[in-house]
Write a protein that holds these residues in place. Structure first.
Motif, PDB file in Angstrom:
ATOM      1  N   ARG A  73     -11.741  -0.308 -15.778  1.00  0.00           N
ATOM      2  CA  ARG A  73     -10.711  -1.170 -17.141  1.00  0.00           C
ATOM      3  C   ARG A  73      -9.684  -1.167 -15.311  1.00  0.00           C
ATOM      4  NH1 ARG A  73      -8.106   0.829 -22.160  1.00  0.00           N
ATOM      5  NH2 ARG A  73      -8.572  -0.755 -23.031  1.00  0.00           N
ATOM      6  N   PHE A  74      -9.419  -0.666 -14.711  1.00  0.00           N
ATOM      7  CA  PHE A  74      -8.446  -0.835 -13.938  1.00  0.00           C
ATOM      8  C   PHE A  74      -8.847  -1.495 -12.672  1.00  0.00           C
ATOM      9  CE2 PHE A  74      -6.482   2.721 -16.596  1.00  0.00           C
ATOM     10  CZ  PHE A  74      -6.103   1.956 -17.582  1.00  0.00           C
ATOM     11  N   ARG A  75     -10.007  -2.166 -12.068  1.00  0.00           N
ATOM     12  CA  ARG A  75     -10.354  -2.932 -11.539  1.00  0.00           C
ATOM     13  C   ARG A  75     -10.142  -2.155 -10.098  1.00  0.00           C
ATOM     14  NH1 ARG A  75     -11.478  -8.146 -12.624  1.00  0.00           N
ATOM     15  NH2 ARG A  75     -10.883  -9.248 -14.513  1.00  0.00           N
ATOM     16  N   GLY A  76     -11.313  -0.424 -10.225  1.00  0.00           N
ATOM     17  CA  GLY A  76     -11.437   0.124  -8.548  1.00  0.00           C
ATOM     18  C   GLY A  76     -10.637   0.740  -8.535  1.00  0.00           C
ATOM     19  N   ASP A  77      -8.865   1.013  -9.388  1.00  0.00           N
ATOM     20  CA  ASP A  77      -8.497   1.542  -8.727  1.00  0.00           C
ATOM     21  C   ASP A  77      -8.523   2.376  -9.558  1.00  0.00           C
ATOM     22  OD1 ASP A  77      -5.575   3.419  -8.869  1.00  0.00           O
ATOM     23  OD2 ASP A  77      -4.172   1.626  -9.375  1.00  0.00           O
TER      24      ASP A  77
END
Ligand code: NDP
Ligand code: 8X3
Length: 259
Positions: free
Chosen positions: A197-201
């Motif tokens: 959801r947070f693109r790899g964060d």
């Protein structure tokens, strides 16, 4: 119902809930078809299952958004895996938490294409065989986000409301057959979901699971196996499975999680 030698197809089996389903159905003695886009991850799951003494699963590198690839994959299953008894429609994802008026059409399309259309493509490819054999079980992984909405959840919630509506519709369409349809709708589960959801964060994703003990992927797989193992006259329609400290999608008790 005993699942030994039943054929189970799990989508999104390279991680999280799908991987846990693969492990749980393998324990029941199923023959597995595992599908996802990341072949290396599927191979790792299959290696572990084979090392545990199970039959090596049949692996399908598949993007469920690609309708033609879905049809080709189902049509070309080798004989031991051809007659699917259990379909777990699990592949899914969320992207971002943007307000609708600031949202990205790319994110919306990815969620709708995967969570709704992908589920439809796979179901449409598998269900005719189940109906013709007059046996089978479709188990859709929905979400508490298919029952309640939250700020920024807009399109993801809409896809999970759609999963609920499609499951309810399918149950009506299957009346008169012995093919069952269940949905398992979890609250917060610790998987790679938030990282996607947070693109790899990773830091932001990890924080999601720090305020109370979340469900594990194995907890959800356990509920899915429960649905599949009921006697054939028993149809579990919907299971909503929440962490004890999550009373609703937006209401939880901040108990904390020990390190
Ligand atoms: P993960 O990110 O850990 O796993 C998602 C799986 O879906 C991966 O195996 C991924 O494989 C697969 N996938 C994603 N897109 C596609 C695609 N286009 N084609 C094929 N496979 C795809 O997340 P979860 O295990 O948590 O998510 C599984 C399901 O559970 C989803 O439907 C999600 O909406 C639902 N859910 C999750 C909750 C949570 O809190 N974690 C709560 C409620 C429901 P690959 O990238 O290799 O293709
Ligand atoms: C995933 C759970 O609460 O992030 O379906 O929507 S939530």
């Amino acid at each position: 119902m005993r699942l030994k030698d039943k054929v189970a197809l799990v989508t999104g089996a390279s991680a999280g809930i799908g991987q846990a389903c693969a492990e749980a159905f393998a324990k029941e003695g199923c023959r597995l078809v595992l599908a996802a886009r990341r072949r290396d991850r599927l191979e790792a799951v299959a290696d572990r299952l084979a090392a545990d003494g199970g039959t090596r699963p049949h692996l399908v590198e598949l993007d469920v958004r690609d309708r033609q690839a879905v049809n080709a994959a189902v049509d070309s299953l080798p004989p031991p895996w051809r007659e699917i008894d259990i379909l777990v429609n699990n592949a899914g994802l969320s992207r971002g938490l943007d307000r609708l008026h600031e949202g990205s059409h790319v994110d919306w399309e990815e969620m709708i294409d995967t969570n709704v259309k992908g589920l439809l493509w796979v179901s449409r490819a598998v269900l005719p065989g189940m109906v013709a054999r007059d046996r089978g079980h479709v188990i859709n992984v929905g979400s508490i986000a298919g029952h309640q909405v939250y700020q920024g959840g807009n399109v993801y919630c809409a896809t999970k409301f759609a999963v609920q509506a499609l499951s309810r519709g399918l149950r009506l369409d299957l009346l008169g057959t012995r093919v069952r349809c269940s949905t398992v709708d979890p609250g917060m589960v610790q998987t790679e979901f938030s990282e996607v959801r947070f693109r790899g964060d990773r830091d932001r994703a990890d924080k999601v699971y720090r305020s109370f003990p979340p469900l594990t992927a194995a907890d959800v797989a356990d509920a899915i196996v429960y649905c599949a193992t009921r006697p054939s006259h028993v149809a579990v329609q919907e299971i909503v499975l929440m962490p004890q400290d999550q009373g609703a999608v937006y209401a939880s008790h901040p108990r904390g999680v020990p390190d």
